[in-house]
Design an enzyme around this catalytic site. Sequence first.
Site: not given
Ligand SMILES: CC(C)(COP(=O)(O)OP(=O)(O)OC[C@H]1O[C@@H](n2cnc3c(N)ncnc32)[C@H](O)[C@@H]1OP(=O)(O)O)[C@@H](O)C(=O)NCCC(=O)NCCS
Length: 153
Positions: A112, A124
Amino acid sequence: MTNPQSLPRTVRKMHLDDIAKVLVVERDAFTMPWSEQAFLNELGKNPFATYQVIETHGQIVGYGGMWIVMYEAHITNFAIHSSFRGHSFGKELFQAMLDEAVKYGVKKVTLEVRVSNHRAQKLYQHFGFVKTGLEVGYYTDTNEDAYVMTLEM
Ligand SMILES: CC(C)(COP(=O)(O)OP(=O)(O)OC[C@H]1O[C@@H](n2cnc3c(N)ncnc32)[C@H](O)[C@@H]1OP(=O)(O)O)[C@@H](O)C(=O)NCCC(=O)NCCS
């Protein structure tokens, strides 16, 4: 510009003595963070649970977990500390989680995600997840809806 891959990274299983550091990430990432007891239960008492952490220079910067029952996995939690986002830690950890699921013979993964959490949804979708449902009012803090997202392996 910094290369997003330039920080070293290691993914490994989460242990009980990681919980204090994992809680720092949990409290940074979520408005309704899990308690220490919730992690203790997951690691110590839930035979269906498997959790991993991602580290850079020995520091835990993220973690994720799931329940695996038969051929299905359900992602319970997944976060990267806000100071370390945008360095591909999320993608790398999530890939490791999916690899772990494959080892258990998982055929379908569900999760979710808040409808407003476009960043996580994009990640995802990168791995092939599609939106398969909507849980109305799923998040009790703001009454926000959740998309159910599913990956058929
Ligand atoms: C979701 C989360 C885990 C992503 O972690 P992250 O280390 O920043 O992700 P990555 O650097 O590996 O980026 C993966 C992808 O996320 C997306 N992404 C990364 N930064 C982004 C931004 N600023 N805006 C939109 N999408 C973004 C892109 O699709 C990216 O892939 P790409 O680099 O090929 O474009 C992180 O934002 C987080 O912890 N968020 C809070 C907790 C959360 O929401 N958890 C999920 C609950 S369902």
